[in-house]
Design an enzyme around this catalytic site. Structure first.
Site, PDB file in Angstrom:
ATOM      1  N   CYS A 135       3.603   8.745   0.645  1.00 30.13           N
ATOM      2  CA  CYS A 135       4.135   7.847   1.673  1.00 30.13           C
ATOM      3  C   CYS A 135       4.384   6.498   1.011  1.00 30.13           C
ATOM      4  O   CYS A 135       3.451   5.902   0.455  1.00 30.13           O
ATOM      5  CB  CYS A 135       3.113   7.719   2.811  1.00 30.13           C
TER       6      CYS A 135
ATOM      7  N   CYS B  98       6.264  -6.474   7.664  1.00 29.37           N
ATOM      8  CA  CYS B  98       7.331  -5.899   8.489  1.00 29.37           C
ATOM      9  C   CYS B  98       7.659  -6.872   9.622  1.00 29.37           C
ATOM     10  O   CYS B  98       6.761  -7.491  10.194  1.00 29.37           O
ATOM     11  CB  CYS B  98       6.881  -4.565   9.078  1.00 29.37           C
TER      12      CYS B  98
ATOM     13  N   CYS C 252       5.759  -3.850  15.913  1.00 31.40           N
ATOM     14  CA  CYS C 252       5.288  -2.817  16.860  1.00 31.40           C
ATOM     15  C   CYS C 252       3.811  -3.107  17.187  1.00 31.40           C
ATOM     16  O   CYS C 252       3.007  -3.353  16.280  1.00 31.40           O
ATOM     17  CB  CYS C 252       5.447  -1.428  16.246  1.00 31.40           C
TER      18      CYS C 252
ATOM     19  N   LEU D  50      10.284   6.928  18.394  1.00 31.79           N
ATOM     20  CA  LEU D  50      10.707   6.732  19.784  1.00 31.79           C
ATOM     21  C   LEU D  50       9.564   6.106  20.599  1.00 31.79           C
ATOM     22  O   LEU D  50       9.719   5.084  21.229  1.00 31.79           O
ATOM     23  CB  LEU D  50      11.126   8.081  20.385  1.00 31.79           C
ATOM     24  N   HIS D  51       8.444   6.789  20.584  1.00 32.60           N
ATOM     25  CA  HIS D  51       7.198   6.317  21.226  1.00 32.60           C
ATOM     26  C   HIS D  51       7.234   6.201  22.748  1.00 32.60           C
ATOM     27  O   HIS D  51       6.193   6.122  23.377  1.00 32.60           O
ATOM     28  CB  HIS D  51       6.682   5.014  20.600  1.00 32.60           C
TER      29      HIS D  51
ATOM     30  N   SER E 216      11.746   7.187   8.009  1.00 28.90           N
ATOM     31  CA  SER E 216      11.335   6.958   9.394  1.00 28.90           C
ATOM     32  C   SER E 216      11.756   5.538   9.802  1.00 28.90           C
ATOM     33  O   SER E 216      11.473   4.580   9.092  1.00 28.90           O
ATOM     34  CB  SER E 216       9.816   7.114   9.479  1.00 28.90           C
TER      35      SER E 216
ATOM     36  N   GLY F 189       6.718  -1.537   6.404  1.00 20.35           N
ATOM     37  CA  GLY F 189       8.109  -1.982   6.491  1.00 20.35           C
ATOM     38  C   GLY F 189       9.031  -1.031   7.224  1.00 20.35           C
ATOM     39  O   GLY F 189       8.708   0.127   7.459  1.00 20.35           O
ATOM     40  N   GLU F 190      10.183  -1.578   7.606  1.00 28.46           N
ATOM     41  CA  GLU F 190      11.241  -0.788   8.247  1.00 28.46           C
ATOM     42  C   GLU F 190      12.262  -0.456   7.156  1.00 28.46           C
ATOM     43  O   GLU F 190      13.005  -1.344   6.699  1.00 28.46           O
ATOM     44  CB  GLU F 190      11.862  -1.613   9.387  1.00 28.46           C
TER      45      GLU F 190
ATOM     46  N   CYS G 161       0.668  -1.333  15.454  1.00 28.25           N
ATOM     47  CA  CYS G 161       0.722  -1.154  14.004  1.00 28.25           C
ATOM     48  C   CYS G 161       0.111  -2.349  13.271  1.00 28.25           C
ATOM     49  O   CYS G 161       0.469  -3.498  13.538  1.00 28.25           O
ATOM     50  CB  CYS G 161       2.180  -0.973  13.585  1.00 28.25           C
TER      51      CYS G 161
ATOM     52  N   ASN H 244      -4.176   5.891  15.362  1.00 25.70           N
ATOM     53  CA  ASN H 244      -5.255   5.533  14.445  1.00 25.70           C
ATOM     54  C   ASN H 244      -5.688   4.103  14.729  1.00 25.70           C
ATOM     55  O   ASN H 244      -4.864   3.200  14.778  1.00 25.70           O
ATOM     56  CB  ASN H 244      -4.760   5.682  13.013  1.00 25.70           C
TER      57      ASN H 244
ATOM     58  N   GLU I 246       0.837  -1.195   0.000  1.00 21.80           N
ATOM     59  CA  GLU I 246       0.000   0.000   0.000  1.00 21.80           C
ATOM     60  C   GLU I 246       0.876   1.250   0.000  1.00 21.80           C
ATOM     61  O   GLU I 246       1.961   1.269   0.586  1.00 21.80           O
ATOM     62  CB  GLU I 246      -0.905  -0.001   1.222  1.00 21.80           C
TER      63      GLU I 246
ATOM     64  N   CYS J 139      -1.287   6.624   9.643  1.00 25.00           N
ATOM     65  CA  CYS J 139      -0.096   5.965  10.175  1.00 25.00           C
ATOM     66  C   CYS J 139      -0.452   4.711  10.958  1.00 25.00           C
ATOM     67  O   CYS J 139      -1.336   4.745  11.801  1.00 25.00           O
ATOM     68  CB  CYS J 139       0.649   6.918  11.094  1.00 25.00           C
TER      69      CYS J 139
END
Ligand code: SF4
Length: 360
Positions: free
Chosen positions: A104, A111, A115, A229-230, A203, A173-174, A118, A308, A90, A350
């Protein structure tokens, strides 16, 4: 799953035309980013036999369109695209207040980082995207906007393609787990589009080996970096992000010192992304820890992200808690913003990207 060996367009071109002078490849690339072209047959700057060989052997677009969804407000679109091997990814297009568009892009199918907030993380990892599959997400939207502009009846309906002003690697993905393809995709976009290096942001969860590598990589472009960071509390961060570990925050602080010492701080400032989750990382104590950590690392910008909804079980912070958190940071002079939520009605915001079924 084992990474599929896929040849890039450039490798195919070199195999087909080993004697071709270097300017031919440049002509090919300029053509690929020209929204007036729709296939190899119309590329009259190339000799006819070359066009015919390219037509039979090299894909014009490595991704096939599945679904394109548009948010109610019309400021966000999400496309599900299908790769040659059937994998689906996507990509999202967002319009800012000035009418410019940001793309984006995804860097992987799925991934591995897992996380917990996500949707992509819940898919697991399938494979890295090739450089062509990354740049073709940009090209897809470039053509899409050009097509809209051609068909718009009034000026106000037009969506000028030249106004893709930013690219963010914040899709599936990272990106730093797919280091070479991401780096080459960025270098290609910088070389063949009007995007400047400060208009591209990668990111990352903070993959330290890759972050250290890019500091010494002469080919790594001077784009912006955002570290997810979160939480500035090691235990909370480990719970949210299984890729984190006990010494992560100390190691990241060390890395940032080197990052700033090697780079001009003003141009290459660093952003911390911070998703606000109710009762998890949004208390005054959490803000204090973030302030302390931000002071340790230097010139950093904090981007607070409203959560989200996904099926993760997390709840986003209430509006007043988010505002309080933001004010606490600002009061001590930290540059901080709350990101505007866009496209949540089409699961394009996100953390919501997930492999959807595309229309056949
Ligand atoms: S937030 Fe980014 S790194 Fe984490 S699981 Fe989702 S896609 Fe992967």
């Amino acid at each position: 799953m084992e990474q599929l060996k896929m040849q890039t367009r450039q490798q195919l071109f070199q195999a087909l035309f080993p004697e071709a002078p270097a300017f031919r490849w440049r002509q090919v690339m300029l053509t690929l980013f020209d929204s007036d072209r729709t296939g190899w047959e119309g590329v009259t700057t190339l000799p006819k036999d070359m066009r015919e060989k390219l037509q039979s052997n090299v894909s014009w677009m490595s991704l096939r369109e599945g679904i394109v969804l548009e948010s109610r407000k019309g400021d966000t679109k999400k496309a599900v695209l299908e790769c040659a091997d059937g994998a689906r990814i996507e990509t999202v297009l967002m319009r800012n207040a000035r009418g410019h568009w940001s793309v984006c892009v995804s860097s992987q199918v799925g991934c591995a980082m897992g996380c917990t907030f996500c949707a992509t993380g819940s898919m697991g990892f399938t494979r890295n995207l090739t450089m062509d599959e990354i740049i073709d997400q940009f090209r897809f939207w470039h053509y899409h906007l050009a097509e809209k502009t051609r068909h718009s009846k009034t000026k106000s309906e037009s969506e000028p393609s030249s106004l893709i002003s930013n690219v963010v690697f914040m899709g599936m993905g990272e990106p730093l787990s797919n280091y070479e393809s991401v780096r080459e995709a960025i270098r290609t976009m910088l070389a063949y589009t009007s995007l400047g290096s400060t208009r591209i942001t990668v990111s990352t969860v903070g993959l330290l080996p890759a972050l250290r590598k890019l500091l010494r990589d002469p080919l790594w472009p001077s784009i912006r970096l955002a570290v997810s960071l979160h939480s500035a509390d090691s235990d909370i961060r480990k719970r949210l992000m299984p890729s984190s570990f006990d010494t992560f925050l100390d190691d990241l602080a060390e890395w940032t010192k080197e990052y700033f010492s090697l780079n001009d701080e003003r141009r290459r400032h660093l952003t911390f992304e911070y998703i606000l989750l109710s009762g998890v990382n949004d208390s005054s104590e959490d803000a204090k820890k973030l302030i302390e950590f931000s002071r340790r690392v230097g010139k950093v910008k904090v981007n607070l992200i409203p959560y989200n909804k996904t099926s993760s079980g997390h709840e986003g912070s209430r509006e007043e808690s988010a505002k309080k958190f933001l004010d606490q940071l600002k009061r001590v002079g930290i540059t901080a913003t709350i990101r505007k939520a866009m496209g949540d009605d089409i699961a394009a915001a996100c953390g919501q990207l997930l492999q959807m079924q595309s229309k056949k």
